[in-house]
Design a protein around this motif. Structure first.
Motif, PDB file in Angstrom:
ATOM      1  N   ALA A  31       8.212  20.733  15.762  1.00  0.00           N
ATOM      2  CA  ALA A  31       7.800  20.711  17.163  1.00  0.00           C
ATOM      3  C   ALA A  31       8.465  19.525  17.851  1.00  0.00           C
ATOM      4  O   ALA A  31       8.349  18.384  17.399  1.00  0.00           O
ATOM      5  CB  ALA A  31       6.277  20.608  17.281  1.00  0.00           C
ATOM      6  N   ASN A  32       9.190  19.822  18.927  1.00  0.00           N
ATOM      7  CA  ASN A  32       9.888  18.779  19.692  1.00  0.00           C
ATOM      8  C   ASN A  32      10.827  17.943  18.816  1.00  0.00           C
ATOM      9  O   ASN A  32      10.939  16.725  18.973  1.00  0.00           O
ATOM     10  CB  ASN A  32       8.877  17.863  20.384  1.00  0.00           C
ATOM     11  N   GLY A  33      11.486  18.618  17.877  1.00  0.00           N
ATOM     12  CA  GLY A  33      12.451  17.935  17.029  1.00  0.00           C
ATOM     13  C   GLY A  33      11.832  17.048  15.967  1.00  0.00           C
ATOM     14  O   GLY A  33      12.534  16.220  15.371  1.00  0.00           O
ATOM     15  N   ARG A  34      10.543  17.220  15.661  1.00  0.00           N
ATOM     16  CA  ARG A  34       9.878  16.382  14.672  1.00  0.00           C
ATOM     17  C   ARG A  34       9.031  17.273  13.770  1.00  0.00           C
ATOM     18  O   ARG A  34       8.595  18.368  14.162  1.00  0.00           O
ATOM     19  CB  ARG A  34       9.017  15.307  15.332  1.00  0.00           C
ATOM     20  N   VAL A  35       8.808  16.782  12.552  1.00  0.00           N
ATOM     21  CA  VAL A  35       7.994  17.502  11.585  1.00  0.00           C
ATOM     22  C   VAL A  35       6.891  16.579  11.106  1.00  0.00           C
ATOM     23  O   VAL A  35       7.071  15.355  11.035  1.00  0.00           O
ATOM     24  CB  VAL A  35       8.856  18.001  10.396  1.00  0.00           C
ATOM     25  N   GLU A  36       5.750  17.137  10.787  1.00  0.00           N
ATOM     26  CA  GLU A  36       4.602  16.357  10.340  1.00  0.00           C
ATOM     27  C   GLU A  36       4.359  16.576   8.859  1.00  0.00           C
ATOM     28  O   GLU A  36       4.666  17.633   8.304  1.00  0.00           O
ATOM     29  CB  GLU A  36       3.344  16.731  11.131  1.00  0.00           C
ATOM     30  N   ALA A  37       3.806  15.530   8.233  1.00  0.00           N
ATOM     31  CA  ALA A  37       3.443  15.601   6.819  1.00  0.00           C
ATOM     32  C   ALA A  37       2.202  14.746   6.609  1.00  0.00           C
ATOM     33  O   ALA A  37       1.983  13.749   7.314  1.00  0.00           O
ATOM     34  CB  ALA A  37       4.588  15.113   5.931  1.00  0.00           C
ATOM     35  N   ASP A  38       1.383  15.130   5.647  1.00  0.00           N
ATOM     36  CA  ASP A  38       0.169  14.386   5.309  1.00  0.00           C
ATOM     37  C   ASP A  38       0.363  13.649   3.992  1.00  0.00           C
ATOM     38  O   ASP A  38       0.898  14.209   3.022  1.00  0.00           O
ATOM     39  CB  ASP A  38      -1.033  15.320   5.186  1.00  0.00           C
ATOM     40  N   ALA A  39      -0.066  12.393   3.978  1.00  0.00           N
ATOM     41  CA  ALA A  39      -0.010  11.578   2.763  1.00  0.00           C
ATOM     42  C   ALA A  39      -1.376  10.945   2.552  1.00  0.00           C
ATOM     43  O   ALA A  39      -2.102  10.666   3.519  1.00  0.00           O
ATOM     44  CB  ALA A  39       1.075  10.504   2.869  1.00  0.00           C
ATOM     45  N   ILE A  40      -1.724  10.717   1.307  1.00  0.00           N
ATOM     46  CA  ILE A  40      -3.013  10.112   0.986  1.00  0.00           C
ATOM     47  C   ILE A  40      -2.778   8.812   0.237  1.00  0.00           C
ATOM     48  O   ILE A  40      -1.813   8.652  -0.508  1.00  0.00           O
ATOM     49  CB  ILE A  40      -3.903  11.052   0.145  1.00  0.00           C
ATOM     50  N   ALA A  41      -3.673   7.858   0.466  1.00  0.00           N
ATOM     51  CA  ALA A  41      -3.624   6.555  -0.201  1.00  0.00           C
ATOM     52  C   ALA A  41      -5.058   6.120  -0.469  1.00  0.00           C
ATOM     53  O   ALA A  41      -5.977   6.482   0.274  1.00  0.00           O
ATOM     54  CB  ALA A  41      -2.896   5.518   0.659  1.00  0.00           C
ATOM     55  N   PRO A  42      -5.292   5.331  -1.514  1.00  0.00           N
ATOM     56  CA  PRO A  42      -6.667   4.981  -1.886  1.00  0.00           C
ATOM     57  C   PRO A  42      -7.354   4.030  -0.925  1.00  0.00           C
ATOM     58  O   PRO A  42      -8.566   4.015  -0.839  1.00  0.00           O
ATOM     59  CB  PRO A  42      -6.504   4.341  -3.273  1.00  0.00           C
ATOM     60  N   ASP A  43      -6.624   3.208  -0.177  1.00  0.00           N
ATOM     61  CA  ASP A  43      -7.246   2.169   0.644  1.00  0.00           C
ATOM     62  C   ASP A  43      -7.049   2.389   2.134  1.00  0.00           C
ATOM     63  O   ASP A  43      -7.114   1.444   2.914  1.00  0.00           O
ATOM     64  CB  ASP A  43      -6.673   0.790   0.261  1.00  0.00           C
ATOM     65  N   LEU A  67       0.865  -1.173   0.000  1.00  0.00           N
ATOM     66  CA  LEU A  67       0.000   0.000   0.000  1.00  0.00           C
ATOM     67  C   LEU A  67       0.903   1.226   0.000  1.00  0.00           C
ATOM     68  O   LEU A  67       1.838   1.312   0.799  1.00  0.00           O
ATOM     69  CB  LEU A  67      -0.907   0.005   1.233  1.00  0.00           C
ATOM     70  N   PHE A  68       0.643   2.139  -0.901  1.00  0.00           N
ATOM     71  CA  PHE A  68       1.529   3.277  -1.088  1.00  0.00           C
ATOM     72  C   PHE A  68       0.730   4.565  -0.991  1.00  0.00           C
ATOM     73  O   PHE A  68      -0.425   4.639  -1.412  1.00  0.00           O
ATOM     74  CB  PHE A  68       2.235   3.189  -2.441  1.00  0.00           C
ATOM     75  N   ALA A  69       1.341   5.560  -0.405  1.00  0.00           N
ATOM     76  CA  ALA A  69       0.699   6.853  -0.204  1.00  0.00           C
ATOM     77  C   ALA A  69       1.578   7.948  -0.779  1.00  0.00           C
ATOM     78  O   ALA A  69       2.796   7.815  -0.865  1.00  0.00           O
ATOM     79  CB  ALA A  69       0.443   7.098   1.285  1.00  0.00           C
ATOM     80  N   LYS A  70       0.938   9.035  -1.165  1.00  0.00           N
ATOM     81  CA  LYS A  70       1.638  10.170  -1.766  1.00  0.00           C
ATOM     82  C   LYS A  70       1.573  11.357  -0.808  1.00  0.00           C
ATOM     83  O   LYS A  70       0.502  11.719  -0.314  1.00  0.00           O
ATOM     84  CB  LYS A  70       0.983  10.534  -3.100  1.00  0.00           C
ATOM     85  N   ILE A  71       2.726  11.971  -0.547  1.00  0.00           N
ATOM     86  CA  ILE A  71       2.776  13.127   0.340  1.00  0.00           C
ATOM     87  C   ILE A  71       2.129  14.324  -0.359  1.00  0.00           C
ATOM     88  O   ILE A  71       2.489  14.671  -1.480  1.00  0.00           O
ATOM     89  CB  ILE A  71       4.226  13.458   0.735  1.00  0.00           C
ATOM     90  N   VAL A  72       1.137  14.917   0.303  1.00  0.00           N
ATOM     91  CA  VAL A  72       0.417  16.053  -0.273  1.00  0.00           C
ATOM     92  C   VAL A  72       0.663  17.348   0.499  1.00  0.00           C
ATOM     93  O   VAL A  72       0.350  18.428   0.003  1.00  0.00           O
ATOM     94  CB  VAL A  72      -1.096  15.765  -0.343  1.00  0.00           C
TER      95      VAL A  72
END
Length: 329
Positions: A231-243, A219-224
């Motif tokens: 924040a606290n040494g970490r970064v967030e990113a959103d990815a979408i996948a069909p399933d 299952l593969f997702a694409k970063i959008v």
């Protein structure tokens, strides 16, 4: 860099159909995408409330927590006892109006016969005819009033505004609600994976990159979206996948992200044969014969060109020609 990310777009190779086994494969050094396992949380892109359109009493829920619903599906019913009583009153009024119309038709029919013989005056005839018109109009008005009230009662049905999964049903049967109160919260079907990546990998996160979701099937997702805040040494990113809709909202899953590249040897897994716990590859010798050599298998490294690609850590070198398993004696 873009070529490496494209090679890491494993969704293409997962969707590719199986190809026929080639007669041979020439080993060559390739750039291998390094991957790091991080955690991602399944989040709903939008949580939409399903609201009551009329005030009344919640009589029933037709869904529960976690149910999948379609847009327009009825999920609850609200009834107003006062409206039900009004409806019963209108039904009785319609029955009375029908009786009055039937009597008016009888009186008018009698007047039509009597006026021919001169037994009644023209005024009596006109009065009977007017009675029919009045009774007909009264019945139509009662029916229209009933239809209006019935439509208001039907407004008590609460429908899912979007397709998705029910996250919350905050009320219980018998609860009194007002128009506009939220009866259920629905997570829209298009879930996103919210990645939590260490700060020192931020240079490898780009919109359009592919990430691989760990699981039994690919299952593969694409970063959008990459959030522009650490924040606290970490970064967030959103990815979408069909399933991703098969997961629960809030569920944490393992995701592999691209974090660099290195040279290595990748060959089709179909050219590797496992015998008694050891991996072998059949090579074409200089004299044309096939010989079996032991190899050390690494992590799977599929690419669009090699959907079943696997890294070979030792045993092969550039220029070796692999033959299908079983070619060596």
């Amino acid at each position: 860099m873009s070529i490496l990310r494209w090679a890491f777009a494993l969704g293409v190779c997962a969707a590719a159909s199986a190809q026929a086994q080639p007669a041979s494969f020439t080993v060559a050094t390739a750039s291998i995408a390094d991957q790091k396992a991080v955690f991602a949380t399944v989040e709903a892109a939008h949580v939409v409330p399903a609201r009551a359109r009329i005030g009344g009493t919640l009589t029933s829920y037709e869904v529960k927590y976690g149910d999948s619903v379609q847009a327009g599906q009825r999920i609850a019913m609200i009834a107003d006892p006062a409206m039900i009583q009004q409806l019963q009153t209108l039904d009785a009024g319609i029955a009375a109006a029908r009786a009055q119309l039937a009597q008016a038709n009888i009186d008018f029919a009698r007047a039509q016969k009597l006026i021919l013989t001169g037994a009644v005056s023209r005024a009596v005839y006109d009065q009977a005819q007017t009675g029919v018109s009045v009774a007909t109009s009264t019945l139509k008005a009662k029916r229209a009033e009933r239809d209006t009230l019935a439509q208001q009662i039907n407004e008590g049905a609460v429908y899912a505004p979007v397709a998705g999964r029910v996250l919350l049903t905050p009320l219980t049967q018998g609860t009194v609600v007002q128009a506009g109160d939220s009866v259920a919260s629905i997570a829209e079907q298009d879930y996103v994976l919210r990645l939590d990546v260490p700060e020192h990998h931020i240079d490898y996160l780009h919109v359009g990159d592919m990430v691989r979701v760990a699981g039994d099937k690919p299952l593969f997702a694409k970063i959008v979206l990459v959030y522009p805040q650490v924040a606290n040494g970490r970064v967030e990113a959103d990815a979408i996948a069909p399933d991703v809709g098969d997961y629960f909202v809030g569920q944490r899953i393992e995701v592999w992200v691209y974090v660099g590249s290195r040279p290595g040897v990748v060959v089709p897994a179909s050219f590797i044969d496992t015998r008694f716990g050891l991996d072998y590859a059949d090579l074409r010798a200089p004299d044309g014969h096939a010989i079996a050599v032991p190899v050390q298998r690494g992590m799977p490294q599929p690419t669009p060109e090699l959907p079943d690609g696997v890294e070979i850590l030792s045993g092969l070198k550039t220029g070796d020609v692999l033959l299908p398993p079983g070619s060596a004696p």
